[in-house]
Design a protein around this motif. Sequence first.
Motif, PDB file in Angstrom:
ATOM      1  N   LEU A   5       0.274  -1.040  -0.033  1.00 46.92           N
ATOM      2  CA  LEU A   5       0.028   0.297  -0.023  1.00 46.92           C
ATOM      3  C   LEU A   5       0.570   1.019   0.025  1.00 46.92           C
ATOM      4  CD1 LEU A   5      -2.823  -0.435   2.626  1.00 46.92           C
ATOM      5  CD2 LEU A   5      -3.184  -0.464  -0.055  1.00 46.92           C
ATOM      6  N   ALA A   6       1.858   1.468   0.644  1.00 52.65           N
ATOM      7  CA  ALA A   6       3.157   3.035   0.820  1.00 52.65           C
ATOM      8  C   ALA A   6       3.453   2.876  -0.558  1.00 52.65           C
ATOM      9  CB  ALA A   6       3.716   2.670   2.646  1.00 52.65           C
ATOM     10  N   TRP A   7       3.983   1.546  -1.305  1.00 51.09           N
ATOM     11  CA  TRP A   7       4.275   1.790  -2.463  1.00 51.09           C
ATOM     12  C   TRP A   7       3.412   1.980  -3.536  1.00 51.09           C
ATOM     13  CZ3 TRP A   7       3.453  -0.971  -6.904  1.00 51.09           C
ATOM     14  CH2 TRP A   7       4.807  -0.442  -8.092  1.00 51.09           C
ATOM     15  N   LEU A   8       2.519   1.771  -3.499  1.00 53.85           N
ATOM     16  CA  LEU A   8       1.550   1.868  -4.515  1.00 53.85           C
ATOM     17  C   LEU A   8       1.433   3.414  -3.721  1.00 53.85           C
ATOM     18  CD1 LEU A   8      -0.466   0.750  -6.714  1.00 53.85           C
ATOM     19  CD2 LEU A   8      -1.690  -0.711  -5.326  1.00 53.85           C
ATOM     20  N   ARG A 155      -5.017  -7.346  -6.759  1.00 53.48           N
ATOM     21  CA  ARG A 155      -4.965  -6.738  -8.607  1.00 53.48           C
ATOM     22  C   ARG A 155      -4.941  -5.682  -9.221  1.00 53.48           C
ATOM     23  NH1 ARG A 155      -4.472 -10.633  -7.363  1.00 53.48           N
ATOM     24  NH2 ARG A 155      -5.727 -13.031  -7.965  1.00 53.48           N
ATOM     25  N   PHE A 156      -5.702  -4.360  -8.604  1.00 52.75           N
ATOM     26  CA  PHE A 156      -5.294  -3.190  -8.667  1.00 52.75           C
ATOM     27  C   PHE A 156      -3.557  -2.657  -8.829  1.00 52.75           C
ATOM     28  CE2 PHE A 156      -5.197   1.718  -6.953  1.00 52.75           C
ATOM     29  CZ  PHE A 156      -5.741   1.689  -8.229  1.00 52.75           C
ATOM     30  N   ALA A 157      -2.306  -3.347  -7.692  1.00 50.08           N
ATOM     31  CA  ALA A 157      -1.306  -3.690  -7.692  1.00 50.08           C
ATOM     32  C   ALA A 157      -0.836  -3.888  -9.171  1.00 50.08           C
ATOM     33  CB  ALA A 157      -1.000  -4.149  -6.885  1.00 50.08           C
ATOM     34  N   LYS A 158      -1.677  -5.170  -9.887  1.00 56.25           N
ATOM     35  CA  LYS A 158      -0.346  -6.010 -10.831  1.00 56.25           C
ATOM     36  C   LYS A 158      -0.493  -4.244 -11.552  1.00 56.25           C
ATOM     37  CE  LYS A 158      -1.542 -10.434 -10.024  1.00 56.25           C
ATOM     38  NZ  LYS A 158      -2.076 -11.855 -10.658  1.00 56.25           N
ATOM     39  N   GLY A 159      -1.212  -3.483 -11.719  1.00 54.88           N
ATOM     40  CA  GLY A 159      -0.899  -2.797 -13.345  1.00 54.88           C
ATOM     41  C   GLY A 159       0.347  -1.970 -13.011  1.00 54.88           C
ATOM     42  N   ARG A 161       3.077  -3.249 -11.998  1.00 57.77           N
ATOM     43  CA  ARG A 161       4.373  -4.343 -12.065  1.00 57.77           C
ATOM     44  C   ARG A 161       5.595  -4.221 -13.157  1.00 57.77           C
ATOM     45  NH1 ARG A 161       0.249  -6.555 -15.173  1.00 57.77           N
ATOM     46  NH2 ARG A 161       0.946  -7.688 -17.201  1.00 57.77           N
ATOM     47  N   HIS A 162       5.106  -3.419 -13.862  1.00 55.97           N
ATOM     48  CA  HIS A 162       7.026  -3.290 -13.946  1.00 55.97           C
ATOM     49  C   HIS A 162       7.267  -1.964 -14.041  1.00 55.97           C
ATOM     50  CE1 HIS A 162       5.338  -5.565 -16.929  1.00 55.97           C
ATOM     51  NE2 HIS A 162       4.008  -5.522 -17.271  1.00 55.97           N
ATOM     52  N   ARG A 163       7.101  -1.460 -12.739  1.00 56.85           N
ATOM     53  CA  ARG A 163       7.512   0.169 -11.955  1.00 56.85           C
ATOM     54  C   ARG A 163       8.472  -0.129 -10.787  1.00 56.85           C
ATOM     55  NH1 ARG A 163       4.924   5.007 -11.926  1.00 56.85           N
ATOM     56  NH2 ARG A 163       3.735   4.645 -13.785  1.00 56.85           N
ATOM     57  N   GLU A 169       6.116 -10.397  -4.901  1.00 57.84           N
ATOM     58  CA  GLU A 169       5.138 -11.546  -4.216  1.00 57.84           C
ATOM     59  C   GLU A 169       3.870 -10.462  -3.482  1.00 57.84           C
ATOM     60  OE1 GLU A 169       8.313 -12.210  -1.211  1.00 57.84           O
ATOM     61  OE2 GLU A 169       9.879 -12.761  -2.495  1.00 57.84           O
ATOM     62  N   TRP A 170       4.465  -9.170  -3.026  1.00 54.73           N
ATOM     63  CA  TRP A 170       3.286  -8.911  -2.824  1.00 54.73           C
ATOM     64  C   TRP A 170       1.368  -8.650  -3.756  1.00 54.73           C
ATOM     65  CZ3 TRP A 170       5.746  -3.335  -3.706  1.00 54.73           C
ATOM     66  CH2 TRP A 170       6.330  -3.198  -2.926  1.00 54.73           C
ATOM     67  N   VAL A 171       1.550  -9.787  -4.604  1.00 56.78           N
ATOM     68  CA  VAL A 171       0.726  -9.917  -5.157  1.00 56.78           C
ATOM     69  C   VAL A 171       0.591 -11.584  -5.636  1.00 56.78           C
ATOM     70  CG1 VAL A 171      -0.041  -7.660  -6.559  1.00 56.78           C
ATOM     71  CG2 VAL A 171       1.385  -9.402  -7.394  1.00 56.78           C
ATOM     72  N   SER A 172       1.318 -12.358  -5.693  1.00 55.87           N
ATOM     73  CA  SER A 172       1.172 -13.665  -5.474  1.00 55.87           C
ATOM     74  C   SER A 172      -0.377 -14.129  -4.636  1.00 55.87           C
ATOM     75  CB  SER A 172       2.881 -14.366  -5.374  1.00 55.87           C
ATOM     76  OG  SER A 172       2.659 -13.917  -3.682  1.00 55.87           O
ATOM     77  N   ASP A 173      -0.535 -15.292  -5.533  1.00 57.62           N
ATOM     78  CA  ASP A 173      -1.904 -16.006  -4.466  1.00 57.62           C
ATOM     79  C   ASP A 173      -1.368 -16.809  -3.304  1.00 57.62           C
ATOM     80  OD1 ASP A 173      -3.855 -14.161  -5.763  1.00 57.62           O
ATOM     81  OD2 ASP A 173      -3.629 -15.663  -7.408  1.00 57.62           O
TER      82      ASP A 173
END
Length: 173
Positions: A5-8, A155-159, A161-163, A169-173
């Motif tokens: 959340l902080a990074w996003l 899912r929002f953060a996956k947008g 992912r190239h940054r 690991e943040w978005v792994s299920d």
Amino acid sequence: MDDLLAWLRATIEGDLTQAKAADEASPGPWVNTGQDGQGSDTDAWQIHGAPTGDTTWKYDRETEQETEVPVLSPVATTEYDDGGGVWKREAADHIVLQQPRDTIARCEAELALLDVMVSIVDQLDEIAYGEGQGAGDPDHPGEPLYGPSTYLVKRFAKGYRHRPGFNPEWVSD
């Protein structure tokens, strides 16, 4: 979840700051004004913003007349000081799609959505564990509650992912 959340938030706020600076430097709307057409060294595609308030004279080769036209704010033109133009039309068209005012609006909307998602996570924690009990799964201390809002944040953060700084690991299920 806190790191994500902080990074996003920081990433979106950085985009917002950059878009505001771009809009101030070269107000939109940005347009691809085509190639200069004066030879192979100046065939770059040019991008301009809103009129500056000044005018200049432009010679029209077809009518052989000069016409007074508004001076547009430079974004990427064939002038070296303005960035030298863009060498691929597809790239120039993509730059135009990234209007600062659209990026500003998108970032503001994303930050508002992020606030709502965080609020939902907090509310679910209170329902699941009682007010003041803190976030997390009691079977896995330090782990966040994996509910619908956490799913949405991931899912929002996956947008993004190239940054730089993104952790898969943040978005792994």
